[in-house]
Design an enzyme around this catalytic site. Structure first.
Site, PDB file in Angstrom:
ATOM      1  N   HIS A 162      -3.168   8.385   5.882  1.00  0.00           N
ATOM      2  CA  HIS A 162      -3.524   6.995   5.194  1.00  0.00           C
ATOM      3  C   HIS A 162      -4.994   6.703   5.692  1.00  0.00           C
ATOM      4  CE1 HIS A 162      -2.185   3.406   3.399  1.00  0.00           C
ATOM      5  NE2 HIS A 162      -2.540   2.690   4.268  1.00  0.00           N
ATOM      6  N   HIS A 187      -9.549   2.128  -0.747  1.00  0.00           N
ATOM      7  CA  HIS A 187      -8.253   1.971  -0.587  1.00  0.00           C
ATOM      8  C   HIS A 187      -7.718   1.418  -1.821  1.00  0.00           C
ATOM      9  CE1 HIS A 187      -4.358   1.284   0.876  1.00  0.00           C
ATOM     10  NE2 HIS A 187      -4.415   0.632   1.825  1.00  0.00           N
ATOM     11  N   CYS A 240       0.825  -1.353  -0.022  1.00  0.00           N
ATOM     12  CA  CYS A 240      -0.047  -0.091  -0.011  1.00  0.00           C
ATOM     13  C   CYS A 240       0.833   1.377   0.147  1.00  0.00           C
ATOM     14  CB  CYS A 240      -1.081  -0.071   1.293  1.00  0.00           C
ATOM     15  SG  CYS A 240      -1.740  -1.304   1.332  1.00  0.00           S
TER      16      CYS A 240
END
Lengths: 428, 436
Positions: A320, A357, A181
Site C-alpha cells: 500500500h 494515492h 482507500c
C-alpha cells in the site's frame, strides 16, 4: 467441493502517467513521476501544492470523451474510460452473448460539491426558501441542469455502475463498494468470490477516484495526511526515511476476471490468475491503525491461506505504501510479522511514488502493476527513494529488476480500518 | 446463486431501527394494524427547507441504549447511530455477545451503507467566508479559501462524511477483526451485504457474519435532489395515504430512515448452541435493468424477471415448480418500477396458485437499501408466525394487481419467503429463504 479458478483476461487503466495500460506500464517501469503542481485550482494559499492529476483539459481525446460521458464527475468518467479499455482488451465488445453472465463490482469515488454547487448552497443558506426558489430568475437553468448541480450533493456513488451496466448491456450482478482507500481491493475480492460461487462467469472489477478538488484535498490537509513537500519529485516517497505524507492522485484501474474454463473455451489470452483474497478490520480508530500491524498481518495471512500457497512462493509484494510516516511503518511491521526472514528476499515496492494515492482506485492500479510484473517477470523500480527507512527494512528495487515471479501479493489499506490483500499467480 | 456448499447459512438474529419502532414484536403489530411511520415534515426536521411535505423518520433516537456513552459520538452521522443500535439489538436477539467477545478475530462484518447525500452544513461556514463578494457569482474564491476558509472547515468532516463509517464504528465498538466489506448503493442493494456474508459462511471462513444496512438521507440537499428527480405525490394529504403502490391515481414515494442488522450463522454452529433460527438462506440474485435511462427502471420488467429467475434458478420449462409461499414485492409507487415488477410477477407466477403477496412501502416509506432488508424481515416474522400481514393502501383498486393480497392479516402456512427489492434507476435484488 473443488474450488473454481479465476483468471485475468482484460486490463484497463488511466492515471497521471498514462491514459491506457501500455502507457502506464511503460512509465511505471521507467519510474516516471506523474506528480506535479496542482492545476485544478489555485493552490497559492494552500499548504499542499502537489498532486498526481489526470490532465483532461489539455488532451483533446479525453476532453471530448468527458464531454460525451454525460455527467460531471471526473472520478466516474475515469472509471468508465478504464472499463471501456478493459472490456475491449478482454474481447467482450461486440459480443452480446458474452455479456449474458457478466457482472461488475466497482469501488467508486466519493464526490464533493463543486464551487458552483457551493455557491448555490450559500444562497440557500441565506434564506428559508427552497433551493430552486433561491436561484435568481436570470440564473435559472433548465430542470436537467439544475439537477446536475444537485447531484453533486447527492453523491450517487452507484450511478457509474448503472451507466456501465446499461451501456455495455451487462446482465450479471452489479455491485458498488466503498471502503475508502481499500475500495478497489474489496471490489476485486467481491468479484473473485462472485465467480467462485457461480454468480457470474465474468466480472469487470476495480475502482476509480478523483479527489483533487478543494474539499477533497482539504479533508486530508486537516488530518495532516498529505505531503507538504513542494518538490514533485520528492513529494511521494514511500518507505523513505524523509517521507512526510501522501500525494493525492486521480485515476482508475479495471480488471476483467473470468472463470478459467470459460476463458479457455473462448480462447482469450490469459494474463494471470487471482488465487487469494483476504480482508480484515482494524477495529482500532477511524483515522489510523494500531502500530503493531497485527490486523494488517491478519488480512495477508487470510489471502495466503485462501490462495493455498506457501509463503515462500511470494516473490513480490506491491505494498500500500502511502508515504505517510505511520502507514509505511505499520505495513512494514505487518509484513515482517507475516514473512519473517523471508521478507529480506521478497522484492517490495509501492506505485504511489509515481501515481500518488488514487484512493478508491489505488488497489486496482497496484493489482494491474502486479499482474504485469508477474507476466513479464520483473519488479518496477522506485527511483526517487534516497534512503530506505531503517525501521521499515524492505527490499526495494531502485532499478528495474527482472526475475521469475510465480506469485505476488497486493496490499491495500483503507481509511476507517479496512485491510485487503490479494494474491496473484502466473497462469499455468 | 444458490446453496450448493457443505456449509449452510441461517439467520439467527435480527436488529431493526425503523420508523415504526425498534422492537420486532411492536413493529409486527404496527404492520398488522396498518400503521405508517410517514408523517408531515415539521420545522425541526433537517429537511424542512427542502419543501418536502412528508417523511418517515426515526423519531425516537433519544431512547437508544448507550447512545450518550458512545465515544466519538460527534463523528457519527445518524445512519451510524442507527446501525450501532440495530447491531446491539441483533447481538442480543441472537445471544452471541460472548461469541463476539471471544471470537472477534473471526467474525465477519459486512455492511451496505445508503449513499446519504453530502450534508452541506459541514462545509457552509467555511464556504461563506471564502466567497469573493466583488465577483457577484458567490463562487468560492480559492485564494480566500486557502488563506481563510480552510481553517474554518470542520477538521473532522472527512470522518463524519466517510461512506464506510457504519462498518468501521461497529467494528471498533465490538472489536471485530474478521472479513470486512461495505457496499454503497441505493435501494436494491440491501441484500448485497447479506450475499457477501452468506459467501463467507458458505466457504467455511467464518461461523458468524454480521450483515447489515443503514440509511439516513433526510437532509435538505438530498431531499431537494431526490424529490425533484423522482417526484412525489401531490395528492397526499396525510401520512396514511402518502404512498399507494401500483396505483393508477397517483405516483411517487416518500423517504424514510433506519437500519437493519441480520446475524448470519453457519447452520450446525447455530444448531449446536441451540440458537433460534428464523430461516435458511436458499438463494440470491441481483442485476440492473438494461433500459437506457439512468434514473428509472424498465417498465417492461425484463430486469426483474432476470433477477427472479436467477434467484429461483428457474428455466422457462420448470417455472411452475417454483412456488414461494410468500412474495414480498418492492411496490415503489413509481410507474416504471411498478409496471416492471407487475409484468415480471405476472409472467413468472400468474398461473401458480397458493402464493401470498405483501408490500410495505406505505408503512415504512422508501428507505433506500434499508427497505430491502426491513421488508424481508417482516417476511421472516410472517414465516415464523404463520401469518400473512395486511397490505396497506392496496386492495383491489391497484393497477393490474390481482394477486393474493388482503387488507387484513390471516393465517397461512408459509414455508419460504421470496423478497424482491428495487432501487432507483433499475437495480433489482432478490433473496429467497426457507424455513428450517
Amino acid at each position: 467441493m473443488r474450488k473454481k479458478r479465476v483468471v485475468i483476461t482484460g486490463l484497463g487503466c488511466i492515471c497521471s502517467i498514462g491514459n491506457n495500460v501500455p502507457q502506464f506500464w511503460h512509465n511505471i517501469k521507467e519510474s516516471t513521476i506523474g506528480i506535479d503542481r496542482i492545476k485544478a485550482f489555485d493552490v497559492s494559499t494552500f499548504p499542499v501544492t502537489t498532486a498526481a492529476e489526470v490532465d483532461i483539459e489539455n488532451n483533446e481525446d479525453l476532453k471530448a470523451a468527458f464531454k460525451a460521458f454525460g455527467y460531471r464527475n471526473k472520478g466516474h468518467f475515469l472509471g468508465y474510460y478504464a472499463v471501456m479499455e478493459a472490456f475491449k482488451d478482454a474481447g467482450l465488445h461486440n459480443n452480446e452473448k458474452l455479456t449474458e453472465n457478466t457482472g461488475i463490482s466497482l469501488g467508486a469515488s466519493s464526490i464533493y460539491p463543486s464551487r458552483e454547487s457551493m455557491a448555490m448552497a450559500s444562497r440557500f443558506a441565506a434564506t428559508n426558501k427552497t433551493w430552486v426558489d433561491n436561484i435568481p430568475e436570470q440564473e435559472k437553468r433548465t430542470k436537467e441542469e439544475f439537477l446536475d448541480d444537485l447531484i453533486l450533493f447527492n453523491r450517487n456513488t452507484d450511478t457509474i455502475v448503472r451507466k456501465i451496466v446499461k451501456d455495455l448491456k451487462l446482465k450479471g450482478p452489479a455491485y458498488t463498494l466503498q471502503t475508502a482507500c481499500a475500495s478497489s481491493g474489496n471490489s476485486i475480492g467481491n468479484a473473485y468470490r462472485s465467480i467462485l460461487h457461480g454468480e457470474a462467469d465474468i466480472m469487470i472489477t476495480g475502482g476509480c477516484d478523483a479527489m483533487v478538488n478543494y474539499l477533497g484535498m482539504s479533508a486530508f490537509i486537516h488530518l495532516k495526511a498529505l505531503s507538504t513537500t513542494r518538490d514533485p519529485y520528492r513529494a511521494s516517497i514511500p518507505f523513505d526515511v524523509n517521507r512526510n505524507g501522501f500525494v493525492m492522485g486521480e485515476g482508475a484501474g479495471v480488471i476483467v476476471l473470468e472463470e478459467r474454463t470459460h476463458a479457455l473455451k473462448r480462447g482469450v489470452p490469459i494474463l494471470g490468475e487471482i488465487t487469494g483474497y483476504g480482508t480484515s478490520n482494524n477495529a482500532y480508530r477511524i483515522t489510523d491503525s494500531s502500530l503493531d500491524g497485527k490486523t494488517i498481518a491478519l488480512s495477508m495471512e487470510r489471502a495466503i491461506h485462501d490462495a493455498g500457497i506457501n509463503k515462500k512462493e511470494i516473490g513480490y509484494i506491491c505494498a500500500h505504501g502511502t508515504s505517510t510516516i505511520q502507514n509505511d511503518f505499520t505495513e512494514s511491521t505487518a509484513l515482517r510479522m507475516v514473512f519473517g526472514d523471508l521478507l529480506d528476499n521478497i522484492r517490495i515496492n509501492s506505485i504511489k511514488h509515481c501515481v500518488g494515492h488514487t484512493i478508491s482506485a489505488s488497489g486496482a492500479i497496484s493489482a494491474i502493476n502486479t499482474i504485469l510484473s508477474i507476466k513479464e517477470g520483473c519488479v518496477t523500480p522506485m527511483k526517487n527513494i534516497e534512503r530506505i527507512d531503517p525501521e521499515c527494512r524492505l527490499n526495494i528495487p531502485r532499478t528495474l529488476e527482472y526475475c521469475d515471479l510465480n506469485a505476488a501479493m497486493v496490499n491495500t489499506l483503507g481509511f476507517g480500518g479496512q485491510n485487503v490483500s490479494l494474491v496473484f499467480k502466473k497462469f499455468e | 446463486m444458490n446453496n450448493q456448499s457443505e456449509y449452510e447459512a441461517v439467520i439467527s438474529g435480527i436488529g431493526i431501527v425503523s420508523p415504526l419502532g425498534s422492537d420486532k414484536q411492536m413493529v409486527w403489530e404496527n404492520i398488522c394494524r396498518k400503521k405508517t411511520g410517514i408523517r408531515k415534515a415539521v420545522h425541526d426536521d433537517l429537511c424542512f427547507n427542502s419543501g418536502v411535505p412528508f417523511i418517515s423518520p426515526v423519531d425516537y433516537m433519544h431512547e437508544f441504549k448507550k447512545l450518550n456513552n458512545r465515544k466519538n459520538k460527534r463523528f457519527m452521522r445518524r445512519n451510524v447511530l442507527f446501525f450501532l443500535e440495530a447491531l446491539n439489538l441483533a447481538i442480543e436477539d441472537a445471544k452471541i455477545g460472548k461469541q463476539v467477545a471471544d471470537n472477534h478475530q473471526d467474525i465477519a462484518i459486512i455492511t451496505t451503507c445508503g449513499d446519504a447525500g453530502t450534508d452541506f452544513r459541514l462545509f457552509l461556514p467555511s464556504v461563506l467566508r471564502s466567497i469573493d463578494e466583488k465577483s457577484g457569482t458567490r463562487e468560492v474564491n480559492m485564494k480566500i479559501f486557502g488563506s481563510r476558509g480552510l481553517a474554518l472547515l470542520d477538521p473532522y468532516f472527512l470522518i463524519y462524511d466517510l461512506l464506510n463509517s457504519a462498518n468501521c464504528f461497529a467494528a471498533i465498538e465490538h472489536g471485530i477483526n474478521g472479513d470486512s466489506n461495505n457496499f454503497i448503493m441505493s435501494g436494491g442493494a440491501g441484500f448485497h451485504s447479506v450475499k457477501a456474508g452468506w459467501e463467507v459462511i458458505k466457504s467455511g471462513k467464518t461461523k458468524i457474519a454480521i450483515t447489515g444496512v443503514t440509511e439516513s438521507l433526510l437532509n435538505s440537499a438530498e431531499m431537494q435532489y431526490l424529490y425533484r428527480r423522482f417526484g412525489y405525490p401531490g395528492k397526499a394529504v396525510n401520512g396514511d395515504n402518502a404512498i399507494i403502490p401500483y396505483s393508477d391515481e397517483k405516483e411517487g414515494l416518500f423517504f424514510g430512515e433506519g437500519a437493519v442488522v441480520l446475524i448470519l450463522e453457519e447452520y450446525n454452529h447455530a444448531k449446536n448452541r441451540g440458537a433460534h433460527v428464523y430461516g435458511k438462506i436458499h438463494s440470491y440474485a441481483t442485476c440492473v435493468d438494461l433500459n437506457p435511462e439512468l434514473f428509472s427502471g424498465d417498465a417492461g420488467g425484463e430486469g426483474v424477471m432476470r433477477c427472479l429467475k436467477k434467484c429461483l434458478d428457474m428455466h422457462e420449462d420448470d417455472k411452475k415448480n417454483v412456488t414461494p409461499s410468500l412474495v414480498i414485492t418492492a411496490g415503489m409507487a413509481l410507474k416504471n418500477e411498478d409496471d416492471g415488477e407487475l409484468h415480471a410477477l405476472k409472467h413468472l407466477f400468474h398461473d401458480t396458485p397458493g402464493i401470498h403477496y405483501a408490500t410495505f412501502k406505505p408503512n415504512f416509506g422508501y428507505i433506500g437499501p434499508v427497505s430491502d432488508v426491513l421488508e424481508f424481515v417482516i417476511g421472516l416474522l410472517a414465516m415464523k408466525k404463520e401469518q400473512v400481514p395486511p397490505v396497506k393502501n392496496l386492495g383491489n383498486k391497484a393497477r393490474g394487481m390481482n394477486f393474493n393480497v388482503s387488507d387484513k392479516e390471516y393465517t397461512a402456512s408459509i414455508n419460504d419467503v421470496l423478497s424482491l427489492a428495487k432501487g432507483l434507476g433499475g437495480i433489482n435484488s432478490a433473496l429467497f429463504v426457507r424455513k428450517i
